[in-house]
Write a protein that holds these residues in place. Structure first.
Motif, PDB file in Angstrom:
ATOM      1  N   GLU A   1       0.882  -1.168   0.000  1.00  0.00           N
ATOM      2  CA  GLU A   1       0.000   0.000   0.000  1.00  0.00           C
ATOM      3  C   GLU A   1       0.920   1.218   0.000  1.00  0.00           C
ATOM      4  O   GLU A   1       1.512   1.556   1.022  1.00  0.00           O
TER       5      GLU A   1
ATOM      6  N   HIS B   1      -2.283   6.094  -0.673  1.00  0.00           N
ATOM      7  CA  HIS B   1      -3.255   5.063  -1.050  1.00  0.00           C
ATOM      8  C   HIS B   1      -3.929   4.596   0.241  1.00  0.00           C
ATOM      9  O   HIS B   1      -3.251   4.354   1.234  1.00  0.00           O
ATOM     10  N   HIS B   2      -5.250   4.449   0.212  1.00  0.00           N
ATOM     11  CA  HIS B   2      -5.985   4.199   1.454  1.00  0.00           C
ATOM     12  C   HIS B   2      -7.039   3.104   1.313  1.00  0.00           C
ATOM     13  O   HIS B   2      -7.574   2.893   0.230  1.00  0.00           O
TER      14      HIS B   2
ATOM     15  N   ALA C   1      -6.030  -0.080  -0.943  1.00  0.00           N
ATOM     16  CA  ALA C   1      -5.600   0.240  -2.311  1.00  0.00           C
ATOM     17  C   ALA C   1      -4.203  -0.344  -2.484  1.00  0.00           C
ATOM     18  O   ALA C   1      -3.204   0.302  -2.208  1.00  0.00           O
TER      19      ALA C   1
ATOM     20  N   SER D   1      -1.010  -2.522  -4.469  1.00  0.00           N
ATOM     21  CA  SER D   1      -0.357  -2.677  -5.768  1.00  0.00           C
ATOM     22  C   SER D   1       0.818  -3.633  -5.653  1.00  0.00           C
ATOM     23  O   SER D   1       1.443  -3.742  -4.597  1.00  0.00           O
TER      24      SER D   1
ATOM     25  N   SER E   1      -2.750  -3.301  -9.752  1.00  0.00           N
ATOM     26  CA  SER E   1      -3.365  -2.779  -8.538  1.00  0.00           C
ATOM     27  C   SER E   1      -4.696  -3.469  -8.303  1.00  0.00           C
ATOM     28  O   SER E   1      -5.400  -3.821  -9.248  1.00  0.00           O
TER      29      SER E   1
ATOM     30  N   TYR F   1      -7.888  -2.633  -5.750  1.00  0.00           N
ATOM     31  CA  TYR F   1      -8.502  -1.756  -4.761  1.00  0.00           C
ATOM     32  C   TYR F   1      -9.775  -2.423  -4.251  1.00  0.00           C
ATOM     33  O   TYR F   1     -10.674  -2.731  -5.029  1.00  0.00           O
TER      34      TYR F   1
ATOM     35  N   ALA G   1     -11.712   1.715  -1.375  1.00  0.00           N
ATOM     36  CA  ALA G   1     -10.289   2.081  -1.398  1.00  0.00           C
ATOM     37  C   ALA G   1     -10.064   3.154  -2.461  1.00  0.00           C
ATOM     38  O   ALA G   1     -10.792   3.238  -3.451  1.00  0.00           O
ATOM     39  N   TYR G   2      -9.015   3.957  -2.258  1.00  0.00           N
ATOM     40  CA  TYR G   2      -8.747   5.046  -3.202  1.00  0.00           C
ATOM     41  C   TYR G   2      -7.307   5.536  -3.077  1.00  0.00           C
ATOM     42  O   TYR G   2      -6.628   5.255  -2.090  1.00  0.00           O
ATOM     43  N   VAL G   3      -6.876   6.282  -4.090  1.00  0.00           N
ATOM     44  CA  VAL G   3      -5.629   7.041  -4.039  1.00  0.00           C
ATOM     45  C   VAL G   3      -6.017   8.513  -4.047  1.00  0.00           C
ATOM     46  O   VAL G   3      -6.957   8.923  -4.740  1.00  0.00           O
ATOM     47  N   GLU G   4      -5.306   9.302  -3.262  1.00  0.00           N
ATOM     48  CA  GLU G   4      -5.582  10.730  -3.180  1.00  0.00           C
ATOM     49  C   GLU G   4      -5.334  11.416  -4.528  1.00  0.00           C
ATOM     50  O   GLU G   4      -4.515  10.963  -5.319  1.00  0.00           O
TER      51      GLU G   4
ATOM     52  N   SER H   1     -10.876   5.635  -7.410  1.00  0.00           N
ATOM     53  CA  SER H   1     -11.443   4.994  -6.224  1.00  0.00           C
ATOM     54  C   SER H   1     -12.351   3.851  -6.652  1.00  0.00           C
ATOM     55  O   SER H   1     -12.907   3.860  -7.750  1.00  0.00           O
TER      56      SER H   1
END
Length: 119
Positions: free
Chosen positions: A16, A20-21, A24, A26, A45, A47, A51-54, A100
């Motif tokens: 992670e 990435h939260h 999320a 990879s 990846s 997710y 889950a998401y990446v900013e 996301s």
């Protein structure tokens, strides 16, 4: 001399990465820290739902996302669009973007990035 290789995806651990939260994850399949690659970073990846990446932008990197399974929401330059299996997304340098998983099952996609000179 640079070295070629064959690597099975199961040999690479899930990570992670920063920003990435929520699951999320990879697998860096071809990256500067695990190969002689200088001009490409190739990841798969996965997710989990929610889950998401900013939102972020890269100074010089180009990115391609290729959705393999699931569906989610891709934001590019403030515009949001549902992405699903077989969608291919191109992100040029300097464009803010985020992804996301807004679906019910895992969102699985490839990320190909070049060059790897900023983050």
């Amino acid at each position: 001399m640079r070295k070629a290789f064959i690597r099975n995806i199961a040999e690479v651990e899930w990570k992670e990465f920063p920003a990435h939260h929520g699951g999320a994850l990879s697998k860096p399949l071809v990256a500067a820290d695990n190969s002689d690659a200088r001009l490409i970073d190739h990841r798969i990846s996965c997710y989990q739902p929610m889950a998401y990446v900013e939102r972020h932008a890269h100074k010089v990197q180009e990115q391609v996302y290729h959705v393999l399974e699931g569906e989610g929401l891709m934001e590019i330059a403030g515009e949001k669009r549902v992405v699903r299996r077989h969608d291919v997304i191109f992100i040029p340098p300097g464009i803010e973007h985020a992804i996301s998983n807004t679906g019910l099952v895992d969102l699985v996609f490839l990320v190909i990035t070049t060059p790897m000179t900023d983050e």
